[in-house]
Design a protein around this motif. Structure first.
Motif, PDB file in Angstrom:
ATOM      1  N   ARG A   7     -78.732  -5.433 -70.278  1.00 28.07           N
ATOM      2  CA  ARG A   7     -78.656  -6.486 -69.321  1.00 28.07           C
ATOM      3  C   ARG A   7     -79.964  -7.270 -69.379  1.00 28.07           C
ATOM      4  O   ARG A   7     -81.077  -5.890 -68.552  1.00 28.07           O
ATOM      5  CB  ARG A   7     -77.994  -5.879 -67.561  1.00 28.07           C
ATOM      6  N   VAL A   8     -80.210  -8.055 -69.668  1.00 28.63           N
ATOM      7  CA  VAL A   8     -81.717  -8.357 -69.466  1.00 28.63           C
ATOM      8  C   VAL A   8     -81.597 -10.092 -68.423  1.00 28.63           C
ATOM      9  O   VAL A   8     -81.056 -11.104 -68.919  1.00 28.63           O
ATOM     10  CB  VAL A   8     -82.166  -9.441 -70.985  1.00 28.63           C
ATOM     11  N   LEU A   9     -82.729 -10.112 -67.374  1.00 28.86           N
ATOM     12  CA  LEU A   9     -82.842 -11.638 -66.628  1.00 28.86           C
ATOM     13  C   LEU A   9     -83.794 -12.362 -67.698  1.00 28.86           C
ATOM     14  O   LEU A   9     -84.943 -11.987 -67.209  1.00 28.86           O
ATOM     15  CB  LEU A   9     -83.320 -11.945 -65.601  1.00 28.86           C
ATOM     16  N   SER A  10     -83.795 -13.338 -68.140  1.00 27.14           N
ATOM     17  CA  SER A  10     -84.329 -13.982 -68.198  1.00 27.14           C
ATOM     18  C   SER A  10     -85.058 -15.004 -67.531  1.00 27.14           C
ATOM     19  O   SER A  10     -84.273 -15.897 -66.972  1.00 27.14           O
ATOM     20  CB  SER A  10     -83.797 -14.713 -70.058  1.00 27.14           C
ATOM     21  N   VAL A  11     -86.241 -14.812 -66.743  1.00 31.27           N
ATOM     22  CA  VAL A  11     -86.915 -16.215 -65.870  1.00 31.27           C
ATOM     23  C   VAL A  11     -87.579 -17.205 -66.863  1.00 31.27           C
ATOM     24  O   VAL A  11     -88.858 -16.956 -67.107  1.00 31.27           O
ATOM     25  CB  VAL A  11     -87.555 -15.480 -65.342  1.00 31.27           C
ATOM     26  N   THR A 132     -73.533  -9.694 -56.180  1.00 32.74           N
ATOM     27  CA  THR A 132     -73.101  -8.266 -56.038  1.00 32.74           C
ATOM     28  C   THR A 132     -72.562  -7.615 -57.593  1.00 32.74           C
ATOM     29  O   THR A 132     -72.095  -6.929 -57.595  1.00 32.74           O
ATOM     30  CB  THR A 132     -71.359  -8.822 -55.482  1.00 32.74           C
ATOM     31  N   ASP A 133     -72.401  -8.632 -58.430  1.00 29.65           N
ATOM     32  CA  ASP A 133     -71.594  -8.209 -59.585  1.00 29.65           C
ATOM     33  C   ASP A 133     -72.329  -8.245 -60.645  1.00 29.65           C
ATOM     34  O   ASP A 133     -72.506  -7.473 -62.286  1.00 29.65           O
ATOM     35  CB  ASP A 133     -70.736  -8.872 -60.006  1.00 29.65           C
ATOM     36  N   TRP A 134     -73.597  -7.844 -60.760  1.00 31.69           N
ATOM     37  CA  TRP A 134     -74.395  -7.811 -61.696  1.00 31.69           C
ATOM     38  C   TRP A 134     -76.456  -7.896 -61.656  1.00 31.69           C
ATOM     39  O   TRP A 134     -77.128  -8.279 -60.586  1.00 31.69           O
ATOM     40  CB  TRP A 134     -74.625  -9.330 -62.875  1.00 31.69           C
TER      41      TRP A 134
END
Length: 481
Positions: A7-11, A132-134
């Protein structure tokens, strides 16, 4: 057995097609789809500019913050343009007219440091479980606007679980602000040192990212090497050398569904170089250019000294003397705009000031060559568009231009692999010589057609680069135990 999902958050401060000022947006917009088949679940955190908010459909409120750098804010989860988005809705920071970085007078918004520190802060909060979910395994931060995210993450409880990567798209923009903003930006004054966020007496958001991220990337292998030198490092070459073991250059790609001579709705489709002829005539008609025996050269660019377009003005007479033509689309430095408009008084030069996405497609299809004489170019996308459309790039030997164009030389011509022309040093004289070489190659119709076929066959998509990013994420998140 199913493979592990990362899981990657691209900012990012911009993301095509929702909001774009440059190549960063194209990368941020293309990466999620390119990475999905490789087991990477990427969500993109964007500021809630008006043009982003209006595109959201069925947005869900997933987090709220009562005081984020001077006002309340919330995070909305939604999909738009095929992207899985998290949008930071903070009207006091982003609900403005004019540009996303510049005000009505063309100057930086006075609170840009706070606007993008807020984006970075929320990225860190998401890494720390604000949703809450990720939760991400990796924060992938782009340029100075997300530079403080690795810093905030490093100071948080999630520092041992969530890894961070920062990609430098252009070292020239560093997010500098006054030391007086330390407390407001929630930066510990003990970190205002040469080993921390300090840059010649100011705070540098980009330097914060380079110092505190677990891994650094930039958008071409050659640019990664260049950034470790004083000529290209913009005062941060020492930091880059210190992080050499954690630095990699990964080439950008282009979206081949959007940039395709076979399916492009803006042009007369073609599969082989022969099909360019009708597009060339249409482009000449559109720009009011006469028939000529030399190559029709196109430029689609910001008009700045970085792009070397002052050099092209000096070299232009030599191109015209050989029967060459120039069609230019761009805007930027008022002096360059004025100079090119003056040059367009000649019959074989045509200039459009501004930007027109559809026209840029027609120029790629109709041009014989695309000129990219940049003094520095982290990756460059226009030469990749040129290759895809069989419009041969004439490029300076720097950054991603060096990595993506196979220069026509006796050896590459003998092996029949050349795809364009490179020149060095980046001077008007060297560019003049390159344009002369272009005209010589163009005069040999059989050889020119072969070069065009080479260009159109050259890989310019995301497949290889996406695999490198996926491997990078995997290496960062693999438990050493």
């Amino acid at each position: 057995m199913t493979s592990q999902v990362t899981r990657v958050l691209s900012v990012a401060s911009e993301c095509a097609p929702l909001v774009k000022t440059g190549g960063l947006a194209d990368v941020a917009g293309a990466l999620p789809a390119a990475l999905a088949p490789l087991g990477v679940e990427m969500r993109t955190l964007l500021p809630g500019y008006p043009q982003v908010i209006k595109e959201l459909k069925a947005a869900q409120l997933v987090a709220q913050f009562h005081d984020l750098f001077g006002g309340s804010a919330r995070v909305l989860a939604a999909t738009a343009a095929g992207l899985d988005l998290l949008v930071l809705d903070a009207p006091h920071l982003y609900d403005r007219g004019a540009g996303i970085y510049l005000n009505e007078d063309g100057l930086d918004w006075s609170d840009n440091a706070q606007r993008f520190a807020a984006l970075s802060r929320i990225a860190s909060e998401i890494a720390n479980g604000a949703l809450t979910d990720w939760q991400p395994d990796v924060l992938h931060c782009h340029d100075w606007q997300a530079g403080l995210a690795p810093y905030y993450l490093a100071k948080s409880d999630a520092a041992n679980r969530v890894r961070s990567v920062i990609t430098v798209h252009n070292m020239a923009f560093q997010g500098l602000t006054s030391v007086e903003a330390l407390e407001q930006l929630e930066i510990d004054e003990t970190d205002f040192t040469s080993d921390g966020v300090e840059y010649f007496g100011k705070i540098s958001a980009l330097k914060a990212g380079l110092v505190y991220a677990d891994n650094l990337t930039t958008v071409s292998p050659t640019y990664a090497e260049e950034l470790m030198t004083p000529d290209f490092g913009m005062g941060l070459d020492g930091v880059m050398r210190a992080r050499r073991a954690d630095l990699s250059g990964i080439l950008n790609g282009i979206d081949e569904t959007i940039w395709s001579p076979v399916t492009d709705p803006e042009i007369r489709p073609y599969k082989t170089p022969r099909g360019k002829a009708s597009n060339k005539q249409l482009l000449r008609d559109e720009f009011g250019l006469p028939t000529s025996d030399g190559p029709l050269c196109v430029v689609v660019s910001r008009l700045t000294d970085q792009k070397g377009l002052d050099l092209l003005l000096e070299a232009l007479p030599a191109l015209l003397e050989r029967g060459g033509q120039l069609a230019l689309l761009g805007s930027g430095d008022p002096a360059l705009e004025k100079a090119y408009l003056a040059a367009a008084e000649q019959p074989n030069v045509a200039v459009r000031i501004g930007y027109d996405e559809a026209l840029s497609h027609r120029m790629m299809a109709g041009g014989d060559a695309i000129l990219v004489p940049s003094r520095f170019e982290p990756c460059g996308l226009t030469q990749l568009y040129g290759l895809r459309y069989g419009t041969l790039p004439v490029v300076a030997l720097t950054g991603g231009l060096a990595d993506t164009v196979i220069p026509a030389s006796p050896a590459t011509l003998a092996r029949q692999v050349a795809t364009g022309i490179q020149f060095h040093p980046v001077t008007a004289e060297a560019l003049t010589n390159a344009l002369g070489k272009l005209c010589d190659l163009y005069a040999d119709a059989k050889l020119w057609a072969k070069l065009q076929r080479n260009a159109m066959a050259h890989p310019v998509g995301w497949e290889h680069s996406a695999q490198r990013y996926a491997t990078l994420y995997s290496n960062l998140t693999t438990d050493p135990q």
